[in-house]
Design a protein around this motif. Structure first.
Motif, PDB file in Angstrom:
ATOM      1  N   LYS A   7     -10.308   9.389   0.156  1.00 65.50           N
ATOM      2  CA  LYS A   7      -9.492   9.940  -0.928  1.00 65.50           C
ATOM      3  C   LYS A   7      -8.660   8.814  -1.519  1.00 65.50           C
ATOM      4  CE  LYS A   7      -8.009  13.378   1.838  1.00 65.50           C
ATOM      5  NZ  LYS A   7      -7.152  14.492   2.220  1.00 65.50           N
ATOM      6  N   LYS A   8      -8.671   8.741  -2.849  1.00 62.31           N
ATOM      7  CA  LYS A   8      -7.946   7.667  -3.522  1.00 62.31           C
ATOM      8  C   LYS A   8      -7.281   8.179  -4.784  1.00 62.31           C
ATOM      9  CE  LYS A   8     -12.081   6.246  -6.065  1.00 62.31           C
ATOM     10  NZ  LYS A   8     -12.609   7.565  -6.067  1.00 62.31           N
ATOM     11  N   GLU A   9      -6.216   7.483  -5.181  1.00 56.95           N
ATOM     12  CA  GLU A   9      -5.620   7.742  -6.482  1.00 56.95           C
ATOM     13  C   GLU A   9      -6.606   7.272  -7.543  1.00 56.95           C
ATOM     14  OE1 GLU A   9      -1.889   5.655  -6.653  1.00 56.95           O
ATOM     15  OE2 GLU A   9      -0.878   7.139  -5.385  1.00 56.95           O
ATOM     16  N   GLU A  10      -6.511   7.810  -8.719  1.00 53.25           N
ATOM     17  CA  GLU A  10      -7.386   7.397  -9.815  1.00 53.25           C
ATOM     18  C   GLU A  10      -6.973   6.034 -10.349  1.00 53.25           C
ATOM     19  OE1 GLU A  10     -10.168   9.009 -10.893  1.00 53.25           O
ATOM     20  OE2 GLU A  10      -9.763  10.284  -9.162  1.00 53.25           O
ATOM     21  N   LYS A  11      -7.946   5.313 -10.856  1.00 50.25           N
ATOM     22  CA  LYS A  11      -7.676   4.037 -11.507  1.00 50.25           C
ATOM     23  C   LYS A  11      -6.944   4.324 -12.811  1.00 50.25           C
ATOM     24  CE  LYS A  11     -11.320   1.415 -12.337  1.00 50.25           C
ATOM     25  NZ  LYS A  11     -12.316   0.417 -12.811  1.00 50.25           N
TER      26      LYS A  11
ATOM     27  N   TYR B  90       0.825  -1.199   0.000  1.00 49.42           N
ATOM     28  CA  TYR B  90       0.000   0.000   0.000  1.00 49.42           C
ATOM     29  C   TYR B  90       0.865   1.258   0.000  1.00 49.42           C
ATOM     30  CZ  TYR B  90       1.277  -0.506   4.881  1.00 49.42           C
ATOM     31  OH  TYR B  90       1.991  -0.679   6.041  1.00 49.42           O
ATOM     32  N   LYS B  91       0.250   2.347  -0.415  1.00 53.47           N
ATOM     33  CA  LYS B  91       0.882   3.660  -0.351  1.00 53.47           C
ATOM     34  C   LYS B  91      -0.193   4.629   0.111  1.00 53.47           C
ATOM     35  CE  LYS B  91       4.131   6.721  -1.435  1.00 53.47           C
ATOM     36  NZ  LYS B  91       5.442   6.783  -0.855  1.00 53.47           N
ATOM     37  N   ILE B  92      -0.004   5.178   1.293  1.00 51.59           N
ATOM     38  CA  ILE B  92      -0.967   6.113   1.857  1.00 51.59           C
ATOM     39  C   ILE B  92      -0.259   7.436   2.075  1.00 51.59           C
ATOM     40  CG2 ILE B  92      -2.556   6.566   3.766  1.00 51.59           C
ATOM     41  CD1 ILE B  92      -2.623   3.450   4.164  1.00 51.59           C
TER      42      ILE B  92
ATOM     43  N   THR C 296      -0.897  -3.899   9.377  1.00 46.78           N
ATOM     44  CA  THR C 296       0.157  -3.052   9.948  1.00 46.78           C
ATOM     45  C   THR C 296      -0.429  -1.819  10.627  1.00 46.78           C
ATOM     46  OG1 THR C 296       0.439  -1.825   7.888  1.00 46.78           O
ATOM     47  CG2 THR C 296       1.838  -3.785   8.194  1.00 46.78           C
ATOM     48  N   GLU C 297      -1.764  -1.735  10.626  1.00 47.62           N
ATOM     49  CA  GLU C 297      -2.473  -0.594  11.215  1.00 47.62           C
ATOM     50  C   GLU C 297      -2.184   0.715  10.472  1.00 47.62           C
ATOM     51  OE1 GLU C 297      -4.084  -0.771  14.651  1.00 47.62           O
ATOM     52  OE2 GLU C 297      -3.805  -2.928  14.783  1.00 47.62           O
ATOM     53  N   ALA C 298      -1.732   0.586   9.209  1.00 45.87           N
ATOM     54  CA  ALA C 298      -1.519   1.770   8.378  1.00 45.87           C
ATOM     55  C   ALA C 298      -2.853   2.350   7.933  1.00 45.87           C
ATOM     56  CB  ALA C 298      -0.671   1.427   7.155  1.00 45.87           C
TER      57      ALA C 298
ATOM     58  N   ASP D  66      -1.889  13.091   3.467  1.00 52.42           N
ATOM     59  CA  ASP D  66      -3.240  13.671   3.513  1.00 52.42           C
ATOM     60  C   ASP D  66      -4.344  12.606   3.561  1.00 52.42           C
ATOM     61  OD1 ASP D  66      -3.367  12.686   0.915  1.00 52.42           O
ATOM     62  OD2 ASP D  66      -3.862  14.617  -0.003  1.00 52.42           O
ATOM     63  N   GLY D  67      -3.960  11.317   3.637  1.00 49.46           N
ATOM     64  CA  GLY D  67      -4.942  10.246   3.724  1.00 49.46           C
ATOM     65  C   GLY D  67      -5.362   9.657   2.390  1.00 49.46           C
ATOM     66  N   THR D  68      -4.755  10.095   1.303  1.00 54.98           N
ATOM     67  CA  THR D  68      -5.054   9.530  -0.005  1.00 54.98           C
ATOM     68  C   THR D  68      -4.426   8.146  -0.103  1.00 54.98           C
ATOM     69  OG1 THR D  68      -5.098  11.728  -1.018  1.00 54.98           O
ATOM     70  CG2 THR D  68      -4.815   9.847  -2.507  1.00 54.98           C
ATOM     71  N   VAL D  69      -5.239   7.142  -0.464  1.00 55.14           N
ATOM     72  CA  VAL D  69      -4.722   5.783  -0.625  1.00 55.14           C
ATOM     73  C   VAL D  69      -4.525   5.479  -2.104  1.00 55.14           C
ATOM     74  CG1 VAL D  69      -5.853   4.972   1.496  1.00 55.14           C
ATOM     75  CG2 VAL D  69      -7.000   4.664  -0.705  1.00 55.14           C
ATOM     76  N   ASP D  70      -3.633   4.545  -2.361  1.00 57.34           N
ATOM     77  CA  ASP D  70      -3.428   4.088  -3.731  1.00 57.34           C
ATOM     78  C   ASP D  70      -4.688   3.353  -4.198  1.00 57.34           C
ATOM     79  OD1 ASP D  70      -2.769   0.870  -3.530  1.00 57.34           O
ATOM     80  OD2 ASP D  70      -2.258   1.991  -1.719  1.00 57.34           O
ATOM     81  N   TRP D  71      -4.817   3.176  -5.508  1.00 59.51           N
ATOM     82  CA  TRP D  71      -6.008   2.546  -6.062  1.00 59.51           C
ATOM     83  C   TRP D  71      -6.195   1.127  -5.546  1.00 59.51           C
ATOM     84  CZ3 TRP D  71     -10.476   3.667  -7.945  1.00 59.51           C
ATOM     85  CH2 TRP D  71     -11.264   2.625  -8.438  1.00 59.51           C
ATOM     86  N   PHE D  72      -5.109   0.345  -5.404  1.00 61.98           N
ATOM     87  CA  PHE D  72      -5.231  -1.043  -4.976  1.00 61.98           C
ATOM     88  C   PHE D  72      -5.782  -1.154  -3.550  1.00 61.98           C
ATOM     89  CE2 PHE D  72      -2.907  -1.674  -8.770  1.00 61.98           C
ATOM     90  CZ  PHE D  72      -3.080  -2.997  -9.144  1.00 61.98           C
ATOM     91  N   THR D  73      -5.383  -0.257  -2.663  1.00 59.59           N
ATOM     92  CA  THR D  73      -5.924  -0.263  -1.300  1.00 59.59           C
ATOM     93  C   THR D  73      -7.416   0.044  -1.336  1.00 59.59           C
ATOM     94  OG1 THR D  73      -3.798   0.389  -0.344  1.00 59.59           O
ATOM     95  CG2 THR D  73      -5.750   0.773   1.006  1.00 59.59           C
TER      96      THR D  73
END
Length: 164
Positions: free
Chosen positions: A145-149, A39-41, A135-137, A44-51
């Motif tokens: 908030k998420k990255e775009e697909k 994962y990549k968070i 991991t409690e991430a 600002d709380g934006t997560v990657d698309w896969f998460t």
């Protein structure tokens, strides 16, 4: 590395390792230094698309047995905890092929989902989401908030789902 627990006779594989994202692929998937999906968070709380996708897929197909947000139930274990010790390869194998654990007290059966495109096409997404939970991430909330697909993700998804 394998560790043998003498008291229970259980072999435990080394866990998934350091989840730090070091490389991003064209489809938006982040990889750790071992090449496993992670994962990549952002701050600002934006997560990657896969998460994000993993959150959605988990709550459509897995939460009925494994409880809300991977926290387990009386029926199935907490995947949030399982991923602390389960490797990426082991996760894929269990989801695809299923598992049966039988003891004198209970019988737990994880059905095989390798033939179910609604799960099989999103195994990396599920792994990434559950890794973030383990991991409690990431907490119990839906990512706001998420990255775009990416286009590459969409093409791979369409191919897996049999769309032309």
């Amino acid at each position: 590395m394998m560790i043998f627990v003498a008291s229970g006779g259980v072999a435990v594989a080394e866990g998934p390792g350091d989840p730090t994202a070091v490389k991003k692929e064209d489809d938006g998937k982040w990889l750790d230094k071992e090449g496993n999906p992670t994962y990549k968070i952002s701050a600002d709380g934006t997560v990657d698309w896969f998460t994000y996708s993993g959150y959605r897929r988990y709550h459509s197909d897995c939460h009925v047995c494994h409880g809300p947000d991977g926290m387990g139930s009386t029926y199935a274990p907490a995947l949030k905890d399982s991923l602390k010790t389960m490797s990426y390869g082991d996760f894929l194998g269990v989801v695809a092929s299923g598992r049966k654990n039988i003891s004198t007290a209970s019988e737990n059966v994880m059905p095989a989902f390798g033939d179910n495109p609604n799960v099989a096409c999103y195994m990396d997404d599920l792994y990434v989401y559950l890794r973030a939970r383990s991991t409690e991430a990431w907490g119990r909330q839906r990512p706001s908030k998420k990255e775009e697909k990416t286009e590459a993700y969409t093409k791979a998804e369409d191919a897996c789902m049999g769309k032309k």
